[in-house]
Each structure stands twice: as C-alpha cells, then as structure tokens.
Design an enzyme around this catalytic site. Structure first.
Site, PDB file in Angstrom:
ATOM      1  N   HIS A   1      94.736  67.991  83.476  1.00 52.07           N
ATOM      2  CA  HIS A   1      93.535  67.926  82.633  1.00 52.07           C
ATOM      3  C   HIS A   1      92.526  66.938  83.216  1.00 52.07           C
ATOM      4  CE1 HIS A   1      91.101  66.760  79.142  1.00 52.07           C
ATOM      5  NE2 HIS A   1      91.614  67.745  78.424  1.00 52.07           N
ATOM      6  N   THR A   2      92.973  65.765  83.628  1.00 48.93           N
ATOM      7  CA  THR A   2      92.292  64.617  84.260  1.00 48.93           C
ATOM      8  C   THR A   2      91.400  63.802  83.323  1.00 48.93           C
ATOM      9  OG1 THR A   2      90.179  65.466  85.181  1.00 48.93           O
ATOM     10  CG2 THR A   2      92.220  65.928  86.446  1.00 48.93           C
ATOM     11  N   ASP A   3      91.073  64.286  82.119  1.00 47.28           N
ATOM     12  CA  ASP A   3      90.213  63.504  81.225  1.00 47.28           C
ATOM     13  C   ASP A   3      90.775  63.500  79.802  1.00 47.28           C
ATOM     14  OD1 ASP A   3      87.952  61.874  80.751  1.00 47.28           O
ATOM     15  OD2 ASP A   3      86.824  63.561  79.939  1.00 47.28           O
ATOM     16  N   LEU A   4      92.100  63.390  79.693  1.00 42.74           N
ATOM     17  CA  LEU A   4      92.711  63.406  78.377  1.00 42.74           C
ATOM     18  C   LEU A   4      92.747  61.990  77.817  1.00 42.74           C
ATOM     19  CD1 LEU A   4      95.180  65.752  76.963  1.00 42.74           C
ATOM     20  CD2 LEU A   4      95.760  63.352  76.630  1.00 42.74           C
TER      21      LEU A   4
ATOM     22  N   ASN B   1      89.648  63.315  73.178  1.00 39.62           N
ATOM     23  CA  ASN B   1      89.810  64.675  73.684  1.00 39.62           C
ATOM     24  C   ASN B   1      91.118  65.311  73.225  1.00 39.62           C
ATOM     25  OD1 ASN B   1      87.383  65.061  74.901  1.00 39.62           O
ATOM     26  ND2 ASN B   1      88.075  64.666  76.989  1.00 39.62           N
TER      27      ASN B   1
END
Length: 319
Positions: free
Chosen positions: A208-211, A215
C-alpha cells in the site's frame, strides 16, 4: 440532485472547496509524473468532470464532499445504495489504484464498484468517513493496521512501480543533496538500499505504502463487511517492511521525547510487525530508508520541523 435532473456544471462548481482548488493547483504537470494536466488545469475542469460522471453513472448526491491532497470524494447513491465517488488528479502515486483495488477485491481494502481511469474516476463502496484510526488508542490502532496489512500483502500484479527502482532513484537524490542529513545517515541509507534491493523479495509483494491512521476507515453500521478497511493506496511492487513508516510519522504528539520517543517508536513497529507477520529486522531497515526519503521530501518543501522529526526518527531506529 434528484433522479433524472443532471447536475449543472455551475452547481457542481459549488461542491469543490476553494481551499482544495488552491492546494491541488500548486502541483505542476511534471509533479504528476504521468504526462497529465497540472493541478490547476485539472481543478478548473473538475466541476464539469463531476457533473459528467454523476450523469454517466446515474448517481445522486448524498452528502457533503470531502477532500484529500489530490482527490475529491463525494457521497452518492445509485438505486438507493450508498457509494462514494472519488475524482483524482492524475499523478503517479494514484495511477494504479484501480488495478490494485480490483486485485484486492475488497479483502482488507475498500471495494471498487466501477472505474474510469481515463477520467480519474472511481466508484467505491461507502465507508464511515467519520471513523478512522486517529481516535483509536494507539497500540490498538497499530494492531488493527497490522491486521489490515496482513490481508493486503499478496503477490504483486504485473505493471506496478517497483520499490527497488524507486529506492535507488531516491537515494541518488539524497546523496546529491549535500548537507541535508548527517553524512553517516546518508551512508547508512545508501548501504541499506544496496543491500535490500539486491534481494529477490524486494519487489515481490503488493504494498500500500501510505497506510496511516486516517487511511483506515470503519465499515458502515450494519454492514457485513470487515470492521476496518484500507483506502487511498499508493501501490508498489515492494517489500512489506516498507509499509510501517507511515504509522510512525503520524500521531507524533503521542511519542514523547528522549528515551520515551525511542521506546514508543520501537513499540509501534513491534506491534505492527507482529500482527502483520513482517520480520522486525527487515522492517527496521526498510523504515530507516523510508524515513531518510521523508527527510529529503520535507527539506524540499522547506519543512524544517519535518526534517528535524525525521532525523530524530532515524536516530531512534538506529542500533
């Protein structure tokens, strides 16, 4: 908007907050990295786009819009079913969102109902936008996030950006920005990137990289869906260890200072890794790299506070 009465462009314009137009308007076409419009050009077209997509997908307005950095999200209904319409400024981090949402198929993430990538339009299941992990006790929130990540980690589909290429590009830029970080931190980061990107597992997993805490949203009351679901992925073919850092750089005021800061940083990382099934040593290494990247991005935005925080975080992660 009533059924059979299309929303006029001028009325749609009133649904786009002026502050959002200003913030997204700061992005150039080059910032997007996908040869699309600048943020300002896209914002100018957004009212017409909103009116057209509402009509084309036979949607009714069902609430006040919300905005993120680069997206307008409008509560809607179709045939009485609550949904969310997301319109996104075209940029590299959002390019593959429809692909990965289809790949996840609602397992750990918001379910995709329809997509028009050419117009940056996504129709999503409705979640409770008033309930995220920001207000959940932080240890519990980290455990929930770890459980969500465990569901999201699966073999990466073809065509995604690779973490190895991304990391090598970012460390090259960090090395070129002399004096941004202490030299030993830059050297350690460069060494970790060489080591980590040489491993076959580096680009094997969909990440995901932006959890972060905002979010992850709760499902609607009475829904048969899991309680917590991820939104807004910035997907890559990468390594699960790269995923932990957003949970450390948010809710900063709860981390304290000095030895308490280091303990609580490590505690968050430990909880997430245990629940998500991520090797803690690998997560420490990737989080160090990710944090050095964040420091460079903060410096590029003249965010001196952000640079200082990320340096403190690098120290907490070291050794």
């Amino acid at each position: 908007m009533s059924p059979g009465r299309p929303l006029r462009t001028e009325d749609a314009g009133a649904l786009v907050p002026a502050g959002f137009r200003t913030s997204v308007g700061q992005f150039s076409a080059q910032d997007g990295g996908v040869r699309g419009p600048s943020g300002a050009d896209w914002a100018d077209r957004l009212p017409r786009l909103l009116a057209e997509v509402l009509a084309d997908w036979d949607l009714e307005l069902a609430g006040e819009p919300r905005t993120g950095w680069t997206a307008l999200v409008v509560p809607v209904r179709r045939d009485g079913v609550p949904l969310a319409l997301k319109l996104v400024w075209p940029h590299i981090e959002a390019r593959d969102e429809p692909l990965v949402l289809r790949h996840w198929d609602g397992r750990g993430a918001v379910r995709l109902v329809a997509a028009d990538p050419g117009r940056g339009a996504l129709l999503l299941e409705a979640l409770d936008a008033t309930r995220d992990l920001e207000s959940v006790e932080v240890d519990t929130a980290c455990a929930v996030a770890g459980g969500v990540l465990a569901q999201l980690h699966r073999p990466a589909p073809a065509g995604l950006r690779s973490l190895s290429d991304f990391a090598r590009d970012q460390i090259g830029k960090l090395e070129a920005a002399q004096g941004l970080l202490p030299r030993r931190m830059v050297e350690r980061t460069a060494g970790l990137v060489r080591e980590l990107t040489s491993e076959s597992a580096c680009d094997a997993t969909l990440v995901h990289t932006d959890l972060h805490y905002r979010n992850v949203l709760h499902s609607l009351p009475g829904s048969d869906r899991p309680d917590w679901l991820a939104i807004d992925p910035h997907p890559m073919a990468g390594h699960p260890g790269f995923e932990v850092q957003p949970l450390l750089r948010n809710r900063v005021d709860e981390l304290g200072t000095g030895s308490t800061f280091r303990y609580l940083v490590r505690r968050r990382l430990e909880i997430v890794c245990e629940v998500a099934g991520i090797d803690e040593d690998e997560a420490l290494a990737w989080t160090y790299v990710h944090t050095a990247m964040e420091a460079r991005w903060a410096a590029g935005g003249d965010d001196t506070r952000g640079v200082s925080f990320n340096i403190a975080l690098l120290k907490a992660l070291d050794g």
